[in-house]
Design an enzyme around this catalytic site. Structure first.
Site, mmCIF file in Angstrom:
data_model
loop_
_atom_site.group_PDB
_atom_site.id
_atom_site.type_symbol
_atom_site.label_atom_id
_atom_site.label_comp_id
_atom_site.label_asym_id
_atom_site.label_seq_id
_atom_site.Cartn_x
_atom_site.Cartn_y
_atom_site.Cartn_z
ATOM 1 N N TYR A 256 0.923 -1.264 0.130
ATOM 2 C CA TYR A 256 -0.074 0.008 -0.124
ATOM 3 C C TYR A 256 0.905 1.278 -0.063
ATOM 4 O O TYR A 256 1.938 1.156 0.581
ATOM 5 C CB TYR A 256 -0.913 -0.074 1.318
ATOM 6 C CG TYR A 256 -1.811 1.028 1.162
ATOM 7 C CD1 TYR A 256 -3.052 0.788 0.351
ATOM 8 C CD2 TYR A 256 -1.823 2.046 1.879
ATOM 9 C CE1 TYR A 256 -4.253 1.707 0.607
ATOM 10 C CE2 TYR A 256 -2.666 3.122 2.030
ATOM 11 C CZ TYR A 256 -4.111 2.840 1.082
ATOM 12 O OH TYR A 256 -5.060 4.159 1.056
ATOM 13 N N PHE A 313 -5.515 9.131 -4.123
ATOM 14 C CA PHE A 313 -4.230 8.470 -4.645
ATOM 15 C C PHE A 313 -3.661 7.263 -4.019
ATOM 16 O O PHE A 313 -3.695 7.259 -2.626
ATOM 17 C CB PHE A 313 -2.859 9.604 -4.772
ATOM 18 C CG PHE A 313 -1.746 8.753 -4.911
ATOM 19 C CD1 PHE A 313 -1.134 8.981 -6.251
ATOM 20 C CD2 PHE A 313 -0.885 8.133 -4.155
ATOM 21 C CE1 PHE A 313 0.023 8.230 -6.811
ATOM 22 C CE2 PHE A 313 0.108 7.369 -4.586
ATOM 23 C CZ PHE A 313 0.505 7.451 -5.864
ATOM 24 N N GLU A 314 -3.670 6.130 -4.757
ATOM 25 C CA GLU A 314 -3.251 4.990 -4.102
ATOM 26 C C GLU A 314 -2.549 3.973 -5.243
ATOM 27 O O GLU A 314 -2.895 4.032 -6.126
ATOM 28 C CB GLU A 314 -4.549 3.941 -3.417
ATOM 29 C CG GLU A 314 -5.051 4.291 -2.372
ATOM 30 C CD GLU A 314 -6.222 3.629 -1.939
ATOM 31 O OE1 GLU A 314 -6.900 3.013 -2.804
ATOM 32 O OE2 GLU A 314 -6.772 3.710 -0.735
ATOM 33 N N ILE A 315 -1.565 3.514 -4.727
ATOM 34 C CA ILE A 315 -1.035 2.282 -5.629
ATOM 35 C C ILE A 315 -0.994 1.234 -4.528
ATOM 36 O O ILE A 315 -0.380 1.494 -3.373
ATOM 37 C CB ILE A 315 0.372 2.654 -6.153
ATOM 38 C CG1 ILE A 315 0.250 3.781 -7.026
ATOM 39 C CG2 ILE A 315 0.904 1.525 -6.945
ATOM 40 C CD1 ILE A 315 1.708 4.356 -7.519
ATOM 41 N N HIS A 350 -9.206 2.240 4.374
ATOM 42 C CA HIS A 350 -8.138 1.684 4.046
ATOM 43 C C HIS A 350 -7.003 1.832 4.879
ATOM 44 O O HIS A 350 -6.155 0.974 5.132
ATOM 45 C CB HIS A 350 -7.868 2.377 2.333
ATOM 46 C CG HIS A 350 -8.805 2.014 1.529
ATOM 47 N ND1 HIS A 350 -8.498 2.337 0.152
ATOM 48 C CD2 HIS A 350 -9.989 1.256 1.397
ATOM 49 C CE1 HIS A 350 -9.535 1.878 -0.573
ATOM 50 N NE2 HIS A 350 -10.444 1.063 0.022
#
Ligand SMILES: Nc1nc2c(ncn2[C@@H]2O[C@H](COP(=O)(O)OP(=O)(O)O)[C@@H](O)[C@H]2O)c(=O)[nH]1
Ligand SMILES: [Mg+2]
Length: 426
Positions: A256, A313-315, A350
Site C-alpha cells: 500500500y 491517490f493509491e498504488i 483503507h
C-alpha cells in the site's frame, strides 16, 4: 612527407573531436527509467537525496528526441519472456513514445467516475499518460454505477495508451444493505446537512465510500489484475515518473502506498474506532505484529488520532485487499452501519486496514510522485529531485511538513530522517 603528417594529424584531431561530440550528445539527456533514489539511511523514499547510480546502458532507451531513428528504440528492450500484462498493445512500439524497457506488472489504473466527470478525468488521464504511462502502456479500468456513454468511452480510450475497460457496478455494491435502518440513515443525513458537514446529506457519496472501501477490488474487471493505481478526476501529476512504481512495489515488498496524509474530519467518523476495536478483539489473528498502530493512535490503540492516508491517490496490491484479513475487517465495519449512520470515508478505512493488517514496512511513501487533489499538494522536498524530474509544482505549497499533515508521524514511526529542506516547507 611533412604535409602528409600534418594532414594525418588533422584527420586524427577531427576523429577525436567527432567522438567527443557524439559522446556528449549521447550522454546529455537524463537517465531514464532508473530505480527511485535511496536516502542516506537507505530508506526507499524516492529521490530525497542524490547519489543514485545510472542504470547500465542497455536499460536506457532513446527519448522522443530521437524518434527519427525508431529502430534504435527497439533493439535494447528486454521484455520478459511471458508478458504479465493483459494489455494487447503490449510490445507495440509507438515511435513518439517508445515503451520503457523491462517487464510489466499485472497492473491497471482504476477510476470510479460518472459520465459527467468526463472532462475532469480526461485532464487527469492526460497528465498520468504524459508523466508516466505513455512509456508503460498499462491498462485502465473505469467503473460506474450507471452505464458509461459512448462519449465517455471514446474520449478516455483515445487518451489511454493501454487497453481500456468499462464496468458497471452491480446493485448490491451500490445500495443500502438489508441491515441498514433507512429511517435512521435519513435522519443522520438531515442532521449533517444542518451542521453543514461536507457531503453530509449525500446518499451517493456514502455509496461511493462504501464501494471504494469494500468492493472496487473485487469487481469482475479488477479480478484480472494484481496491482492498481487509483486516479480521480481533476488531479495533477507534477513530476516525471521515471520508473515503474508497480514494479517498485513488487520488488520492495510493498502492499500500500500514499503521497499525502492528514487528519480526518471527526464529525464523519465518531464511532469508527469503536468498530475497529471490536474487529481487533474478534480477529486478533489478523493484526500484524509489526503494524502501524503508532501512526494511528497516540495511546497504543485506545483512541484514534484521525491520521489517514489520502486515498484519492493509491498504488496498492489487490490481492491484499481481497485477502480474508481485509474482507473480515471491511465486513465488521460494514455490519456496524457507519457508512450510512455516520459518513465513514474510504480513506480512513483503507488506512486503518493497512495500518493494522500489514507490516509497517509494506506501506510506502512516494516522495517522488508529485500530486495535487484539491486542496492539497505533495511537491517533493529537495530541489535536486524537482529539477531532475522536471517538476512544475510550487515547493512552498508542499503539504508534507505542515501542521495538518500526518506524514511527519509516518517518518517518526519508521525512524526515517526527514528530507533536507523540510524546515523551509513547514
Ligand atoms: N460513478 C460514480 N462515481 C462517483 C460518484 N460520486 C463520486 N464518484 C467518484 O468517486 C471518486 C470520489 O469522488 P469525489 O467527488 O472526487 O470526492 P472527494 O474527492 O472526496 O471530494 C471520484 O473518482 C468520483 O468520480 C457517483 O455517484 N457515481
Ligand atoms: Mg476527488
Amino acid at each position: 612527407m611533412a604535409t602528409g603528417n600534418v594532414r594525418y594529424a588533422r584527420y586524427i584531431l577531427f576523429a577525436v573531436f567527432g567522438i567527443v561530440v557524439i559522446y556528449l550528445i549521447s550522454t546529455s539527456s537524463l537517465p531514464q527509467y532508473t530505480e527511485p533514489i535511496k536516502s542516506n539511511a537507505g530508506q526507499l523514499l524516492g529521490g530525497l537525496t542524490g547519489g543514485e547510480k545510472e542504470k547500465p546502458a542497455q536499460e536506457t532507451i532513446a527519448t522522443s528526441r530521437h524518434f527519427e531513428a525508431p529502430t534504435t528504440t527497439t533493439t535494447s528492450h528486454t521484455y520478459a519472456a511471458e508478458p504479465t500484462s493483459p494489455n494487447p498493445k503490449y510490445g507495440e512500439v509507438n515511435e513518439l513514445s517508445p515503451p520503457a524497457p523491462g517487464e510489466r506488472m499485472n497492473a491497471t489504473f482504476v477510476t470510479l467516475a460518472r459520465n459527467s466527470d468526463l472532462w475532469e478525468i480526461a485532464r487527469s488521464i492526460r497528465q498520468v499518460e504524459d508523466r508516466f504511462n505513455r512509456n508503460y502502456n498499462y491498462d485502465w479500468v473505469f467503473l460506474n454505477d450507471k452505464p458509461f456513454d459512448d462519449a465517455f468511452k471514446k474520449v478516455t480510450s483515445s487518451l489511454v495508451s493501454g487497453k481500456t475497460h468499462y464496468g458497471e457496478i452491480a446493485e448490491e455494491h451500490w445500495s443500502f444493505p438489508s441491515w441498514i435502518d433507512q429511517e435512521k440513515a435519513r435522519q443522520v443525513r438531515e442532521d449533517m446537512a444542518q451542521r453543514k458537514i461536507i457531503y453530509g446529506d449525500s446518499i451517493s457519496y456514502r455509496h461511493m465510500c462504501r464501494f471504494e472501501s469494500g468492493f472496487f477490488f473485487r469487481q469482475p474487471l479488477m479480478m484480472n489484475y494484481e496491482w492498481y493505481w487509483r486516479v480521480e478526476p481533476s488531479v495533477e501529476l507534477f513530476c516525471d515518473v521515471h520508473y515503474d512504481p508497480f514494479k517498485f512495489m513488487r520488488d520492495n515488498k510493498k502492499k500500500y502506498s500514499f503521497v499525502i496524509s492528514l487528519y480526518e474530519y471527526v464529525e464523519t467518523i465518531p464511532t469508527l474506532w469503536d468498530s475497529v476495536k471490536k474487529f481487533i478483539k474478534q480477529h486478533p489473528e489478523h493484526i500484524h505484529k509489526d503494524n502501524s498502530m503508532k501512526f494511528l493512535s497516540d495511546d497504543n490503540g485506545d483512541t484514534y488520532n484521525k491520521c489517514h492516508f489520502w486515498s484519492n491517490f493509491e498504488i496498492g496490491n489487490l490481492n491484499w485487499l481481497r485477502s480474508k484479513a481485509y474482507i473480515d475487517f471491511f465486513e465488521t465495519l460494514d455490519k456496524d452501519g457507519g457508512f450510512f449512520y455516520e459518513r465513514w470515508g474510504d480513506a480512513p478505512v483503507h488506512s486503518i486496514g493497512a495500518g493494522l493488517l500489514l507490516d509497517k514496512s509494506e506501506i510506502h511513501f512516494f516522495n517522488d510522485i508529485a500530486y495535487y487533489h484539491v486542496p492539497f499538494t505533495h511537491c517533493p522536498t529537495g530541489e535536486d529531485v524537482r529539477v531532475k524530474l522536471k517538476c512544475h509544482c510550487d515547493p512552498s505549497q508542499n503539504f508534507d511538513w505542515k501542521g495538518y499533515s500526518c506524514t511527519n508521524r509516518f517518518f517518526e514511526m519508521n525512524g526515517y530522517d526527514k528530507p533536507k529542506g523540510w524546515e523551509e516547507q513547514a
